[in-house]
Design an enzyme around this catalytic site. Sequence first.
Site, PDB file in Angstrom:
ATOM      1  N   GLU A  97       0.795  -1.193  -0.031  1.00  0.00           N
ATOM      2  CA  GLU A  97       0.001  -0.086  -0.021  1.00  0.00           C
ATOM      3  C   GLU A  97       0.891   1.239   0.102  1.00  0.00           C
ATOM      4  O   GLU A  97       0.514   2.415  -0.693  1.00  0.00           O
ATOM      5  CB  GLU A  97      -0.996  -0.031   1.389  1.00  0.00           C
ATOM      6  CG  GLU A  97      -1.809   1.160   1.179  1.00  0.00           C
ATOM      7  CD  GLU A  97      -3.158   0.977   1.556  1.00  0.00           C
ATOM      8  OE1 GLU A  97      -4.205   2.064   1.526  1.00  0.00           O
ATOM      9  OE2 GLU A  97      -3.638  -0.248   2.118  1.00  0.00           O
TER      10      GLU A  97
ATOM     11  N   GLY B  34      -5.764   5.975 -14.784  1.00  0.00           N
ATOM     12  CA  GLY B  34      -6.806   6.502 -15.485  1.00  0.00           C
ATOM     13  C   GLY B  34      -7.414   8.149 -14.729  1.00  0.00           C
ATOM     14  O   GLY B  34      -6.708   8.317 -13.798  1.00  0.00           O
TER      15      GLY B  34
END
Length: 147
Positions: free
Chosen positions: A66, A112
């Site tokens: 993470e 994106g």
Amino acid sequence: MPAASIWFHRPTLEQLNRVAPTLDRHLGIEYVEVGDDYLKATMPVDHRTRQPMGLLHGGASVALAETLGSAGAFLCVDSSAFSIVGLEINANHVRAVRSGLVTGTAKPIHIGRTTQLWEIRITDESDKLACISRITIAVLEKQNTPQ
């Protein structure tokens, strides 16, 4: 021909390793390489990162994943206009590690406008796969708030 860099901000290792002391510092995570399309960091397998049976704790592997995925996502956006937050993370623990250093390498699968997907491969000192993880990141536009 080399690939173009994916970074909106391309940091130095010194800048990455100078961030505020958070979980990554407590676990001994250290950035070691910034490529055109990846980040690498190491984490010791020691008293901070082992579970009671003496193996690398799965949660420590996920924390490394993470840390790398979030840092990569953050560096791909204009932080004055966007924030990033984790949506989902998964991990498959493939091989036990008892000591030494593990190295995580984060590469984007998708960058994106509203989401990013990163794969993080964690290997032992023999370059054998110990864990593979994917993290989905939301890219949120910052709202202009009245002062």
